[in-house]
Write a protein that holds these residues in place. Structure first.
Motif, short mmCIF file in Angstrom:
data_model
loop_
_atom_site.label_atom_id
_atom_site.label_comp_id
_atom_site.label_asym_id
_atom_site.label_seq_id
_atom_site.Cartn_x
_atom_site.Cartn_y
_atom_site.Cartn_z
N GLU A 161 -10.80 -50.46 44.84
CA GLU A 161 -11.42 -49.18 44.96
C GLU A 161 -12.43 -48.93 45.97
OE1 GLU A 161 -12.91 -48.03 40.68
OE2 GLU A 161 -10.99 -48.23 40.11
N GLU A 162 -13.28 -50.16 46.25
CA GLU A 162 -14.41 -49.96 47.31
C GLU A 162 -13.44 -50.02 48.74
OE1 GLU A 162 -17.96 -52.84 46.23
OE2 GLU A 162 -16.12 -53.99 46.93
N ILE A 163 -12.59 -50.52 48.65
CA ILE A 163 -11.70 -50.59 50.11
C ILE A 163 -10.95 -49.36 50.32
CG2 ILE A 163 -9.75 -51.58 51.23
CD1 ILE A 163 -10.80 -54.50 50.45
N GLU A 164 -10.20 -48.90 49.21
CA GLU A 164 -9.81 -47.36 49.02
C GLU A 164 -10.88 -46.35 49.76
OE1 GLU A 164 -6.11 -48.02 45.78
OE2 GLU A 164 -8.25 -47.32 45.13
N CYS A 165 -11.89 -46.43 49.07
CA CYS A 165 -13.02 -45.39 49.56
C CYS A 165 -13.71 -45.55 50.68
CB CYS A 165 -14.35 -45.52 48.60
SG CYS A 165 -13.94 -45.02 46.72
N TYR A 166 -13.55 -46.89 51.21
CA TYR A 166 -14.04 -46.87 52.71
C TYR A 166 -12.83 -46.55 53.77
CZ TYR A 166 -15.13 -49.29 57.11
OH TYR A 166 -15.54 -49.70 58.15
N ILE A 167 -11.38 -46.82 53.48
CA ILE A 167 -10.27 -46.35 54.18
C ILE A 167 -10.36 -44.86 54.39
CG2 ILE A 167 -7.94 -46.39 54.55
CD1 ILE A 167 -8.21 -49.48 53.58
N GLN A 168 -10.65 -44.26 53.24
CA GLN A 168 -10.35 -42.90 53.23
C GLN A 168 -11.73 -42.21 53.83
OE1 GLN A 168 -10.38 -40.92 49.43
NE2 GLN A 168 -10.01 -39.17 50.01
N GLU A 169 -12.77 -42.75 53.59
CA GLU A 169 -14.04 -42.26 54.34
C GLU A 169 -13.96 -42.34 55.88
OE1 GLU A 169 -18.49 -44.07 54.38
OE2 GLU A 169 -17.81 -43.44 52.57
N VAL A 170 -13.68 -43.39 56.49
CA VAL A 170 -13.77 -43.55 57.85
C VAL A 170 -12.42 -43.48 58.43
CG1 VAL A 170 -15.44 -45.56 57.67
CG2 VAL A 170 -13.18 -46.25 57.85
N ASP A 171 -11.31 -42.99 57.68
CA ASP A 171 -10.19 -42.58 58.23
C ASP A 171 -9.27 -43.43 59.12
OD1 ASP A 171 -7.93 -40.67 58.21
OD2 ASP A 171 -8.93 -39.30 59.76
N ILE A 172 -9.13 -44.66 58.93
CA ILE A 172 -8.62 -45.74 59.58
C ILE A 172 -6.94 -45.91 59.21
CG2 ILE A 172 -10.46 -46.60 60.44
CD1 ILE A 172 -10.27 -49.01 58.34
N LYS A 173 -6.30 -46.15 60.30
CA LYS A 173 -5.02 -46.53 60.38
C LYS A 173 -4.67 -48.00 60.49
CE LYS A 173 -3.46 -41.90 59.20
NZ LYS A 173 -4.45 -41.93 58.51
N ASP A 174 -5.43 -48.56 61.76
CA ASP A 174 -5.20 -49.83 62.04
C ASP A 174 -6.41 -50.83 61.52
OD1 ASP A 174 -3.12 -49.01 63.54
OD2 ASP A 174 -4.12 -48.85 65.35
N PHE A 175 -6.04 -51.30 60.27
CA PHE A 175 -6.97 -52.55 59.66
C PHE A 175 -6.03 -53.56 58.90
CE2 PHE A 175 -5.60 -49.11 56.61
CZ PHE A 175 -5.27 -49.91 55.45
N LEU A 176 -7.04 -54.56 58.94
CA LEU A 176 -6.27 -55.58 58.31
C LEU A 176 -7.23 -56.17 57.39
CD1 LEU A 176 -3.97 -58.09 58.49
CD2 LEU A 176 -5.68 -59.16 59.90
N ILE A 177 -6.80 -56.49 56.25
CA ILE A 177 -7.87 -56.91 55.06
C ILE A 177 -7.40 -58.44 54.78
CG2 ILE A 177 -8.30 -56.77 52.56
CD1 ILE A 177 -7.12 -53.80 52.84
N ILE A 178 -8.31 -59.45 54.67
CA ILE A 178 -8.16 -60.71 54.39
C ILE A 178 -9.22 -61.08 53.17
CG2 ILE A 178 -8.09 -63.06 55.21
CD1 ILE A 178 -7.87 -62.35 57.88
N ASP A 179 -8.38 -61.28 51.95
CA ASP A 179 -9.12 -61.45 50.77
C ASP A 179 -8.17 -61.87 49.74
OD1 ASP A 179 -10.62 -60.42 48.43
OD2 ASP A 179 -11.53 -58.91 49.56
N ASP A 180 -8.86 -62.62 48.75
CA ASP A 180 -8.28 -63.15 47.46
C ASP A 180 -8.47 -62.32 46.32
OD1 ASP A 180 -10.90 -63.90 47.18
OD2 ASP A 180 -10.47 -65.61 46.13
#
Length: 156
Positions: free
Chosen positions: A95-114
């Motif tokens: 949910e944090e990442i979804e909110c962030y991606i929507q807020e900053v409106d980015i298309k080019d991103f990579l997530i590295i997480d477990d």
């Protein structure tokens, strides 16, 4: 040109200590990072210029400057540019990442997480997710996966 974002966790990515063990502490007083995982991260950072967004829950106990000193000490070749914001209504990393991606409106991103909550993310996010394992971290297989995501999902 806007740089792509690398949304980066620490535990299970660069810190591969089992949860039932205390972290091994490095000479700077902070948890040791897995040197192979750091090397793989640096190799990734040579392939693409990223703005690093620290998503780890550890971001709540140290400043950005503190973490950049930790990264420099561990010879990570790019600074952290920002922390993932603490969104009050978010219950998990997904949910944090979804909110962030929507807020900053980015298309080019990579997530590295477990974080397993990311398994429930939408396909757009999952296509850009490199999901590591706690004890293996950002190993060579995950580096190859990340380079593949950059090739297939990033605009240019």
């Amino acid at each position: 040109m806007i740089k792509p974002k690398l949304i980066l966790d620490l535990d299970g990515v660069l810190i591969t200590t089992a949860t039932w063990k205390a972290d091994e502490i490095d000479s700077d007083g902070y948890s040791k990072f897995n040197t192979t995982c750091v090397s793989n991260l640096n190799r990734l950072l040579k392939t693409k210029k990223f703005d690093i967004v620290l998503s780890s829950t550890r971001r709540t106990v140290k400043s950005l400057d503190d973490f950049n000193e930790i990264f420099m000490f561990r010879q990570i070749n790019s600074p952290i540019t920002e922390f993932l914001p603490n969104y009050k209504n978010c219950r998990n990393r997904k949910e944090e990442i979804e909110c962030y991606i929507q807020e900053v409106d980015i298309k080019d991103f990579l997530i590295i997480d477990d974080d397993k909550s990311l398994n429930d993310a939408n396909q757009f996010i999952k296509d850009r997710l490199i999901q590591t394992e706690l004890l293996k971290g950002f190993n060579t297989d995950k580096l190859k996966e990340a380079i593949n995501v950059i090739s297939n999902c990033f605009s240019e």
